[in-house]
Design an enzyme around this catalytic site. Structure first.
Site, mmCIF file in Angstrom:
data_model
loop_
_atom_site.group_PDB
_atom_site.id
_atom_site.type_symbol
_atom_site.label_atom_id
_atom_site.label_comp_id
_atom_site.label_asym_id
_atom_site.label_seq_id
_atom_site.Cartn_x
_atom_site.Cartn_y
_atom_site.Cartn_z
ATOM 1 N N ASN A 9 0.870 -1.177 0.000
ATOM 2 C CA ASN A 9 0.000 0.000 0.000
ATOM 3 C C ASN A 9 0.910 1.231 0.000
ATOM 4 O O ASN A 9 1.507 1.560 1.017
ATOM 5 C CB ASN A 9 -0.893 -0.029 1.252
ATOM 6 C CG ASN A 9 -1.729 1.228 1.384
ATOM 7 O OD1 ASN A 9 -1.792 2.048 0.464
ATOM 8 N ND2 ASN A 9 -2.361 1.391 2.533
ATOM 9 N N TRP A 10 0.983 1.874 -1.144
ATOM 10 C CA TRP A 10 1.912 3.012 -1.263
ATOM 11 C C TRP A 10 1.377 4.267 -0.586
ATOM 12 O O TRP A 10 2.093 5.241 -0.445
ATOM 13 C CB TRP A 10 2.180 3.313 -2.737
ATOM 14 C CG TRP A 10 2.871 2.225 -3.501
ATOM 15 C CD1 TRP A 10 3.182 0.953 -3.060
ATOM 16 C CD2 TRP A 10 3.357 2.297 -4.849
ATOM 17 N NE1 TRP A 10 3.818 0.244 -4.047
ATOM 18 C CE2 TRP A 10 3.933 1.058 -5.166
ATOM 19 C CE3 TRP A 10 3.338 3.291 -5.826
ATOM 20 C CZ2 TRP A 10 4.513 0.786 -6.409
ATOM 21 C CZ3 TRP A 10 3.895 3.027 -7.061
ATOM 22 C CH2 TRP A 10 4.491 1.789 -7.346
ATOM 23 N N LYS A 11 0.104 4.265 -0.248
ATOM 24 C CA LYS A 11 -0.541 5.448 0.350
ATOM 25 C C LYS A 11 -0.312 6.665 -0.555
ATOM 26 O O LYS A 11 -0.245 6.505 -1.772
ATOM 27 C CB LYS A 11 -0.031 5.661 1.780
ATOM 28 C CG LYS A 11 -0.154 4.374 2.621
ATOM 29 C CD LYS A 11 0.052 4.562 4.088
ATOM 30 C CE LYS A 11 -0.102 3.216 4.792
ATOM 31 N NZ LYS A 11 0.023 3.310 6.244
ATOM 32 N N HIS A 96 -9.309 1.050 5.092
ATOM 33 C CA HIS A 96 -8.040 1.280 5.783
ATOM 34 C C HIS A 96 -8.279 2.225 6.962
ATOM 35 O O HIS A 96 -9.112 3.131 6.877
ATOM 36 C CB HIS A 96 -7.012 1.882 4.806
ATOM 37 C CG HIS A 96 -5.632 1.869 5.376
ATOM 38 N ND1 HIS A 96 -5.219 2.808 6.292
ATOM 39 C CD2 HIS A 96 -4.582 1.033 5.182
ATOM 40 C CE1 HIS A 96 -3.969 2.531 6.638
ATOM 41 N NE2 HIS A 96 -3.562 1.459 5.984
ATOM 42 N N GLU A 98 -6.744 4.683 8.000
ATOM 43 C CA GLU A 98 -6.573 6.115 7.671
ATOM 44 C C GLU A 98 -7.835 6.661 7.001
ATOM 45 O O GLU A 98 -8.203 7.815 7.205
ATOM 46 C CB GLU A 98 -5.325 6.286 6.787
ATOM 47 C CG GLU A 98 -4.051 6.049 7.593
ATOM 48 C CD GLU A 98 -2.884 5.476 6.810
ATOM 49 O OE1 GLU A 98 -2.891 5.512 5.575
ATOM 50 O OE2 GLU A 98 -1.947 4.967 7.465
ATOM 51 N N GLU A 167 -4.925 -4.776 10.572
ATOM 52 C CA GLU A 167 -3.899 -3.758 10.773
ATOM 53 C C GLU A 167 -4.188 -2.996 12.067
ATOM 54 O O GLU A 167 -5.033 -2.081 12.077
ATOM 55 C CB GLU A 167 -3.901 -2.761 9.614
ATOM 56 C CG GLU A 167 -3.642 -3.393 8.263
ATOM 57 C CD GLU A 167 -3.086 -2.378 7.265
ATOM 58 O OE1 GLU A 167 -2.026 -2.662 6.701
ATOM 59 O OE2 GLU A 167 -3.687 -1.308 7.080
ATOM 60 N N GLY A 173 2.933 2.447 10.783
ATOM 61 C CA GLY A 173 3.883 3.550 10.636
ATOM 62 C C GLY A 173 4.585 3.937 11.923
ATOM 63 O O GLY A 173 5.216 4.988 12.007
ATOM 64 N N SER A 212 3.889 -1.913 10.383
ATOM 65 C CA SER A 212 5.341 -1.975 10.601
ATOM 66 C C SER A 212 5.932 -3.348 10.280
ATOM 67 O O SER A 212 6.865 -3.803 10.934
ATOM 68 C CB SER A 212 5.701 -1.550 12.028
ATOM 69 O OG SER A 212 5.332 -0.202 12.245
ATOM 70 N N GLY A 233 3.136 -1.069 4.243
ATOM 71 C CA GLY A 233 3.162 0.362 3.947
ATOM 72 C C GLY A 233 4.576 0.808 3.615
ATOM 73 O O GLY A 233 5.078 0.603 2.499
ATOM 74 N N GLY A 234 5.243 1.409 4.578
ATOM 75 C CA GLY A 234 6.564 2.007 4.351
ATOM 76 C C GLY A 234 7.558 1.096 3.632
ATOM 77 O O GLY A 234 8.245 1.528 2.693
HETATM 78 P P1 13P Z 1 3.355 0.493 7.636
HETATM 79 O O1 13P Z 1 3.865 -0.785 7.058
HETATM 80 O O2 13P Z 1 4.060 1.701 7.126
HETATM 81 O O3 13P Z 1 3.262 0.438 9.136
HETATM 82 O O4 13P Z 1 1.849 0.668 7.111
HETATM 83 C C1 13P Z 1 0.987 -0.403 7.173
HETATM 84 C C2 13P Z 1 -0.243 -0.062 6.439
HETATM 85 O O5 13P Z 1 -1.003 0.812 6.829
HETATM 86 C C3 13P Z 1 -0.514 -0.775 5.179
HETATM 87 O O6 13P Z 1 -1.804 -0.547 4.717
#
Ligand code: 13P
Length: 249
Positions: A9-11, A96, A98, A167, A173, A212, A233-234
């Site tokens: 997920n590149w956000k 998600h 967010e 998640e 993050g 993470s 994510g990251g």
């Molecule tokens: P991180 O891997 O950056 O913690 O993010 C996870 C995430 O929200 C994937 O959708």
């Protein structure tokens, strides 16, 4: 056998050129990933159309990060599930944390989105997960169960198509990964909750862990019996890290 999936997920990250370079990196390293692992990337909307062909050729699934809860019409700024399908998306992340937190998504809007995504033959990657205060109050099972209502209301045919991502908000993050025992405990709870309605199908549902997840902790997480992969994510923004995670089964 459940499908093993690693999804990135590149956000709201990468310009188009950066996204294109990231896809090239992933495609060039993909041969090192076991054939039974499905790779999926979820770039921003603006990149989907132009990245679709290279990803399709490489056998990497293309996902969106969200879609509208309406079919079409006067909804300025929104992108429909049908539009996503028309440019080659195969998956759509929905719910998600967010989106729930910053854009007010609720079970009601998510039910509409899940239905539209399925109608357009996309696979929903449906996210659930509790906040820190909810875990500290020992309410995580109850919170996740109420989020799962959206998919528990699906028909058996539709339920069989979905992917779940757990998640925990406190792990996203933050560098604070859930322990493998915490992940297994709640993934098993999710599967049990799903199996009360969809007994056989829930055994086949891929449940991904996100929060993470990185090349160092992925192997221990993925070794848990009810963890079928990751939503990253990251670490998904660096091709080598994304691929190393996919090699962690
Ligand atoms: P991180 O891997 O950056 O913690 O993010 C996870 C995430 O929200 C994937 O959708």
């Amino acid at each position: 056998m459940r499908k093993k999936i690693v999804a990135g997920n590149w956000k709201m990250n990468t310009t188009f050129d950066e996204g294109e370079a990231l896809v090239k990196g992933i495609v060039s390293l993909k041969a090192g990933v076991a054939a039974d692992v499905t790779l999926v990337v979820a770039p921003p909307f603006t990149h989907l159309n132009c990245l679709a062909e290279d990803l399709e050729k490489a056998g990497v699934g293309l996902s969106a990060q969200n879609c509208a809860n309406h079919e079409s019409g006067a909804y300025t700024g929104e992108v429909s599930a049908k539009m996503l399908a028309s440019v080659g998306a195969k998956y759509c992340i929905l719910g998600h944390s967010e989106r729930r937190e910053y854009y007010g998504e609720t079970n009601a809007t998510l039910a509409e989105k899940v239905a539209l995504v399925l109608q357009n033959n996309l696979i929903p990657i449906f996210c659930v997960g509790e906040k820190l205060a909810e875990r500290e109050a020992n309410r995580h099972f109850e919170v996740v169960k109420s989020q799962l209502e959206v998919v528990l209301n699906l028909s058996a045919d539709d339920f069989a198509k979905i992917v779940i991502a757990y998640e925990p908000v406190w792990a996203i993050g933050t560098g604070k990964t859930a322990t493998s025992a915490q992940a297994q405990e709640i993934h098993a709870f999710i599967r049990k909750t799903l199996s009360e309605k969809f007994a056989a199908a829930a055994e086949q549902t891929s449940i991904l862990y996100g929060g993470s997840c990185n090349p160092k902790n992925a192997a221990e997480l993925f070794a848990q019996p009810d963890v079928d992969g990751g939503l990253i994510g990251g670490a998904a923004l660096v091709a080598e890290n994304f691929i190393a995670i996919a090699q962690s089964f």
